[in-house]
Design a protein around this motif. Sequence first.
Motif, mmCIF file in Angstrom:
data_model
loop_
_atom_site.group_PDB
_atom_site.id
_atom_site.type_symbol
_atom_site.label_atom_id
_atom_site.label_comp_id
_atom_site.label_asym_id
_atom_site.label_seq_id
_atom_site.Cartn_x
_atom_site.Cartn_y
_atom_site.Cartn_z
ATOM 1 N N ASN A 94 0.808 -1.216 0.000
ATOM 2 C CA ASN A 94 0.000 0.000 0.000
ATOM 3 C C ASN A 94 0.840 1.264 0.000
ATOM 4 O O ASN A 94 0.315 2.372 0.082
ATOM 5 N N GLN A 95 2.163 1.128 -0.075
ATOM 6 C CA GLN A 95 3.047 2.276 -0.144
ATOM 7 C C GLN A 95 2.986 2.883 -1.555
ATOM 8 O O GLN A 95 3.193 2.187 -2.543
ATOM 9 N N SER A 96 2.706 4.168 -1.632
ATOM 10 C CA SER A 96 2.603 4.818 -2.954
ATOM 11 C C SER A 96 3.929 4.807 -3.696
ATOM 12 O O SER A 96 3.959 4.841 -4.930
ATOM 13 N N SER A 97 5.041 4.761 -2.958
ATOM 14 C CA SER A 97 6.360 4.749 -3.593
ATOM 15 C C SER A 97 6.783 3.365 -4.063
ATOM 16 O O SER A 97 7.807 3.225 -4.723
ATOM 17 N N ASN A 98 5.995 2.359 -3.733
ATOM 18 C CA ASN A 98 6.326 0.989 -4.113
ATOM 19 C C ASN A 98 5.949 0.756 -5.570
ATOM 20 O O ASN A 98 4.795 0.956 -5.958
ATOM 21 N N ASN B 201 2.813 -1.192 -6.150
ATOM 22 C CA ASN B 201 1.590 -0.685 -5.532
ATOM 23 C C ASN B 201 0.350 -1.014 -6.360
ATOM 24 O O ASN B 201 -0.751 -1.136 -5.814
ATOM 25 N N GLY B 202 0.519 -1.194 -7.663
ATOM 26 C CA GLY B 202 -0.607 -1.515 -8.536
ATOM 27 C C GLY B 202 -1.259 -2.849 -8.220
ATOM 28 O O GLY B 202 -2.406 -3.091 -8.608
ATOM 29 N N TYR C 169 -2.028 -3.816 -5.248
ATOM 30 C CA TYR C 169 -2.865 -3.709 -4.052
ATOM 31 C C TYR C 169 -4.337 -3.647 -4.448
ATOM 32 O O TYR C 169 -4.745 -2.874 -5.316
#
Length: 581
Positions: free
Chosen positions: A419-423, A426-427, A429
């Motif tokens: 759920n980290q936006s920088s990951n 993240n897509g 999730y």
Amino acid sequence: MSGSYSVKTARSKIFLLGINRDQIILIIGLLLAMGFFLIALILPLYYMLKLSLFNMDGQFIGLNNFIQYLDSTSPLTAIGNTLIIGLSTTLFVGVLAFSYAYAITRTCMPFAGLFKTIGMLPILMPSLLSAISLVYWFGNQGVAKALLFGNTIYGAIGIILGLSFWCFPHAMIILCTAFSGSDARLYEAANVLKCSPLTTFIKVTLPGVKYGLISALIAVFTLAICDFGVAKVIGGQFNVLATDIYKQIIGQQNFSQGAITSLMLLLPAILTFVIDYLLRRKQQEQSNIRAVPYQPKPNKWVDSIAFLWCSVWALLILAMAGMAIYGSLIQFWPYNLSLTLDHYLFDARSLYGWLPFINSLKMSLGAAIFGTILIFLFAYFSEKGRGFNRLRTTIHAFSMLSMAVPGIVLGIGYIFFFNQSSNPLNGLYGTMWLLILCCIGHYYTVGHLTAINALKKIPKELELVAMSLKIPLYKAFFKVSFPVCLPAILDIFTYIFVNSMTTTSAVIFIYNSDTILASISVLNMDETGDTASAAAMAVMILLTSAFVKGLQVILSKKWLDRTQRWQRKGDNLSPVNPPRY
């Protein structure tokens, strides 16, 4: 001379190219395995540990969260309750599974195979089904609530009974395997020395199965303290760590405290895993000696007692499963006991209709297909690969680690990591792919051990012949390893599918309205008071798992005849009658 030299040079270059190609395939496979474990296991746990050191505003506070957690009486109560549930369930299931497995393997009682099949029935059900069945039996309007003598099933008693039902087959399978590996020569020696049956049991039987018994107890304890479904449905006000995590994350949105509670649950799970791992190594060392399989002798009284004992518990297992099925067919419990299929009309009785069941099928099939491929390939690279010993050892260690991580803890780690936006990932999730990845990571260890054991049975002479004939690694895989290990591959597929269908704790935090699953739907319908529809959905999970398991048994028998003939004595495996790959 020059022509001969050039031919030799060309052959040596081809040989070197073959080695390089094998090494390239191997290193790529091993690196992919490392990448998988980093994404599916290591980084989620790291982010969970990291979050436990921060407050809700994202500020680093060190160990203050731990201090605050342990200063409160409620968490300490949850820890104590969890240990009580784990130890009580372990003791009860240990005694029951030991006696049941002993009767099946050490007596000549009739229908031993049927009793073993019935004993394995709970493994095909979600743990929620046992809790729902207990509500129908002993709830406020249960048919047998008088047997509790005024006590309530909602609390510690209900959790222990529900977990005992669900954990029983896991211990029984381990103990049946342990009893089957006993050496008949020890019993012959005891007979020659005129030892009494009690002395033989204490001096021969117990030492022979002690590692299996301890492994079974550890498995039950781990499952009992980590399960979420039974405690959520029938726990009442009796708080345990698994439900405490759910309240922290879902109810209070306190992710830091949820991470702390998860670590409290992770510690005993890892400790029991380490103990079990060390015991398994000792058991393997002990089993290196060639043993003569023990064959029980008929005894009228012993066989009769064993039959009656197993009959009692088999009937109780069938009663638990049968009551849930019966409850799903009742019009309105307990006032209108007429039979109906209305509770299976999920489109009319549930907000999501049949979507959760379809999603569970998609997720379970995806996890089983991709998980089986990844597990077997990674096991092959770590077991049969040539070179890169340290990397292969590391991968094997990571493969064993996933068993020590409770599903609910892994699910929380997925929230924090994906759920980290920088990951970049993240897509994933909120998608079905994340649920599939979580199930593969959670159930990886058993599949890995199954694949490793199957690969170890392949004679080393075949590998030496392949190397001497300069056969590439991928050809040896498709011509020998894959066909011979087909039954084990099918076991891995079925194991992942069934567990993905029945799991609740591993996916409770990472689904959304589009990816809601059948096991989650059972929980939601039970919370809203629609127990009959919850039972109906749980029965659908049971029937699906039973169908896949039955299909596996049929296909395994067919493939065992085709691919395992080289293990059977008396078969002619000459070039005139080679094994059919």
